[in-house]
Design an enzyme around this catalytic site. Structure first.
Site, short mmCIF file in Angstrom:
data_model
loop_
_atom_site.label_atom_id
_atom_site.label_comp_id
_atom_site.label_asym_id
_atom_site.label_seq_id
_atom_site.Cartn_x
_atom_site.Cartn_y
_atom_site.Cartn_z
N ASP A 14 0.84 -1.36 0.03
CA ASP A 14 -0.13 0.02 -0.12
C ASP A 14 1.00 1.07 -0.12
O ASP A 14 0.67 1.99 -0.85
CB ASP A 14 -0.99 -0.06 1.23
CG ASP A 14 -2.29 -0.69 1.00
OD1 ASP A 14 -2.78 -0.59 0.00
OD2 ASP A 14 -2.70 -1.03 2.26
N GLU A 55 -5.65 6.85 0.24
CA GLU A 55 -6.04 6.11 1.20
C GLU A 55 -4.99 6.27 2.36
O GLU A 55 -5.39 6.18 3.60
CB GLU A 55 -6.23 4.72 0.95
CG GLU A 55 -7.10 4.05 1.87
CD GLU A 55 -7.52 2.58 1.52
OE1 GLU A 55 -7.11 2.05 0.45
OE2 GLU A 55 -8.28 1.82 2.44
N ASP A 70 -6.27 4.53 -4.69
CA ASP A 70 -6.20 3.32 -3.61
C ASP A 70 -5.29 2.57 -4.31
O ASP A 70 -5.23 1.84 -5.31
CB ASP A 70 -7.59 2.63 -3.92
CG ASP A 70 -7.64 1.65 -2.75
OD1 ASP A 70 -6.59 1.28 -2.01
OD2 ASP A 70 -9.10 1.25 -2.47
N ILE A 83 -3.67 -0.32 -3.24
CA ILE A 83 -4.12 -1.53 -3.35
C ILE A 83 -5.51 -1.80 -2.85
O ILE A 83 -5.79 -1.69 -1.55
CB ILE A 83 -3.31 -2.68 -2.36
CG1 ILE A 83 -1.86 -2.72 -2.97
CG2 ILE A 83 -3.82 -4.27 -2.31
CD1 ILE A 83 -0.86 -3.60 -2.12
N ASP A 84 -6.48 -1.97 -3.86
CA ASP A 84 -7.80 -2.11 -3.42
C ASP A 84 -8.10 -3.62 -3.33
O ASP A 84 -7.71 -4.25 -4.46
CB ASP A 84 -8.63 -1.50 -4.59
CG ASP A 84 -10.35 -1.67 -4.21
OD1 ASP A 84 -10.61 -1.60 -2.83
OD2 ASP A 84 -10.99 -1.62 -5.34
N THR A 90 -7.43 -5.77 -0.14
CA THR A 90 -6.34 -6.22 0.38
C THR A 90 -6.20 -7.90 0.63
O THR A 90 -5.24 -8.42 0.64
CB THR A 90 -6.18 -5.43 1.68
OG1 THR A 90 -7.38 -5.45 2.42
CG2 THR A 90 -5.71 -4.07 1.41
N ASP A 116 -12.31 3.94 -3.85
CA ASP A 116 -12.69 2.54 -4.05
C ASP A 116 -13.90 2.48 -5.29
O ASP A 116 -14.20 1.33 -5.74
CB ASP A 116 -13.52 2.02 -2.85
CG ASP A 116 -12.70 1.41 -1.66
OD1 ASP A 116 -11.67 1.21 -2.07
OD2 ASP A 116 -13.38 1.55 -0.77
P1 AMP Z 1 -14.44 -5.19 -2.18
O1 AMP Z 1 -12.93 -5.79 -2.37
O2 AMP Z 1 -15.08 -4.77 -3.40
O3 AMP Z 1 -15.11 -6.02 -0.86
O4 AMP Z 1 -14.12 -3.81 -1.33
C1 AMP Z 1 -12.96 -3.46 -0.76
C2 AMP Z 1 -13.18 -2.01 -0.08
O5 AMP Z 1 -14.24 -2.12 0.76
C3 AMP Z 1 -12.08 -1.51 0.87
O6 AMP Z 1 -11.09 -0.66 0.02
C4 AMP Z 1 -12.85 -0.90 1.82
O7 AMP Z 1 -12.58 0.58 1.74
C5 AMP Z 1 -14.48 -0.97 1.80
N1 AMP Z 1 -15.01 -1.29 2.88
C6 AMP Z 1 -14.55 -1.24 4.33
N2 AMP Z 1 -15.68 -1.47 4.91
C7 AMP Z 1 -16.94 -1.58 4.07
C8 AMP Z 1 -18.12 -1.77 4.57
N3 AMP Z 1 -18.75 -1.85 5.76
N4 AMP Z 1 -18.83 -1.59 3.30
C9 AMP Z 1 -18.33 -1.28 2.01
N5 AMP Z 1 -17.35 -1.20 1.96
C10 AMP Z 1 -16.30 -1.38 2.90
MG MG Z 2 -10.00 0.05 -1.39
#
Ligand code: AMP
Ligand code: MG
Length: 437
Positions: A128, A151, A216, A218-219, A221, A377
């Site tokens: 990151d 981020e 972002d 690393i989206d 993680t 995101d």
């Molecule tokens: P994904 O890989 O699509 O599930 O999304 C990853 C992203 O979800 C991360 O970068 C976080 O910023 C975000 N995230 C963290 N907590 C939550 C939550 N409660 N609802 C939705 N997104 C979230």
């Molecule tokens: Mg992310």
């Protein structure tokens, strides 16, 4: 008369020279099968004497060829890539994301060899911070006045000298194999202190004024850690409107036509034949190309799939149950008559998959009422899907609003689909969620 003949022979001579130069240029330049006309256009553009008229003619040819490739009504019209708006911003963003992806892959390889740390989270932290430093340094080198909403921030890193030097060791050596491209990014970061300064420059509050990048590094993680899906995400907003979006997805198949497999999010795909770079500029369509260490190519247009029967749609959702309500997704799928299992994958790789017609419906339904989605995101993915002929809204049918700060506090959830089925999906979402109120 003599002047006329002399004039005519001068024109004949000029025309002959032009033809010879074009012939040599065409012979020397390899023309990829997928993009022959655009390549010819770009070669002609560099041939003196013929100038832009010939190039423009070829661009028009290219644009109509692109339209015929369109599977779902994506926006591929407009100008040729050569004359594009935000051309430099796009190139810097693509290269910066590619360079950062080299670092994240390296971090994963070291983790796989067990050389980074016993502590599970440290590869994410290293990846990151390192990726954020490399990308912000490239942005600041080219566009020093621009702000960045990133981020990460480096304050805790400054107190952890060990971790900081580990990151620096990777950052200082991360470079593209194409020297000119690497130079465009400003070359290597000069010192560890400059690296920390670059990370800290991701502290913009966002908002509706000026040029602001959303990053972002690393989206996804968890996907990154298991060698599954993750994405390096970068978007440029101007006055709160997303103009450029780039997604580096190191573990997605290069081939746009490869269907999504059920185990996409869980299988370890960190290997050859994978790695794709999606990009879009507002009004210019969306494109994809292999994610490489070399120079950036024009790539090729992508578009969402034209869905005639929504029951056949492929649904995508998060792996993490805490990020999106899987129960609601299942009820919506049932309402729409979708029988295929949803493909679960982390990160904005879901947006990229919808944009190239590998997936069709990306639902992100709120799990917690108080959660505010983060702009980093969604910004790049939102533009890429819309430019590929898709529609992206929240659960109320409103466009995502990137102009009010670091979060999407005006929106709840996300629905991304091909434009022609969006109303149908939105209605199903409304009915399922309404019944729970
Ligand atoms: P994904 O890989 O699509 O599930 O999304 C990853 C992203 O979800 C991360 O970068 C976080 O910023 C975000 N995230 C963290 N907590 C939550 C939550 N409660 N609802 C939705 N997104 C979230
Ligand atoms: Mg992310």
């Amino acid at each position: 008369m003599r002047t006329l003949i002399a004039g005519t022979s001068k024109h004949v001579l000029l025309a002959s020279c032009a033809i010879i130069v074009i012939a040599i240029a065409l012979a020397l330049a390899p023309i990829p099968r997928s993009q022959p006309l655009s390549r010819v256009a770009s070669i002609l553009a560099h041939v003196p004497l013929l100038g832009s008229r010939a190039a423009n003619k070829s661009s028009r040819l290219y644009n109509s060829a692109a339209t015929s490739l369109d599977r779902g009504g994506g926006n591929h019209g407009g100008q040729s890539a050569r004359n594009m708006a935000f051309e430099k911003e796009l190139k810097v963003a693509q290269l910066a994301v590619a360079r950062a992806s080299i670092l994240t892959k390296l971090v994963f390889a070291e983790k796989a060899k067990g050389t980074i740390s016993k502590e599970d989270k440290s590869p994410v932290t290293i990846g990151d911070y390192g990726a954020q430093a490399l990308i912000i340094a490239a942005i600041k080198h080219n566009f020093p006045q621009d702000e960045v909403v990133g981020e990460e921030e480096a304050s805790s890193l400054r107190e952890q000298q060990d971790l900081s030097s580990k990151i620096w060791n990777l950052v200082k050596d991360a470079k593209l194999s194409d020297a000119e491209s690497d130079r465009l990014l400003g070359g290597p970061i000069k010192s560890e202190d400059d690296m920390l300064t670059a990370i800290d420059a991701g502290n913009s509050a966002g908002g509706a004024k000026g040029r602001i990048w959303a990053l972002d590094p690393i989206d996804g993680t968890k996907g990154f850690l298991r060698g599954g899906q993750y994405a390096v995400c970068l978007a440029l907003m101007v006055d709160g409107d997303v103009k450029v979006g780039v997604l580096g997805c190191p573990n997605l198949p290069i081939d746009d036509s490869e269907p999504l497999k059920e185990d996409m999010g869980t299988a370890a795909n960190d290997k050859e034949g994978y790695g794709v770079l999606f990009s879009a500029v507002q009004g210019e369509g969306a494109r994809s190309q292999a994610l490489t260490r070399g120079a950036i190519s024009e790539g090729h247009p992508i578009s969402v799939k034209k869905i005639t029967d929504v029951a056949q749609a492929v649904m995508c959702e998060s792996v993490e149950a805490g990020h999106s309500s899987k129960g609601d997704n299942a009820e919506i799928a049932q309402k729409l008559g979708v029988t295929g299992k949803p493909v679960q994958m982390d990160s904005q790789a879901k947006y990229g998959s919808v944009a190239r017609g590998a997936g069709d419906i990306y639902l992100r339904l709120p799990v917690r009422k108080d959660y505010q989605e983060k702009i980093w995101d969604h910004a790049a993915g939102d533009l890429i899907v819309r430019e590929a002929g898709g529609q992206v809204t929240d659960i109320h049918g409103n466009r995502l609003n990137f102009s009010i700060g670091r979060t999407l506090r005006d929106n709840k959830g996300v629905i991304a689909t091909p434009a022609n089925i969006h109303a149908q999906v939105l209605k199903a979402v409304g009915e399922v969620l309404q019944a729970k109120m």
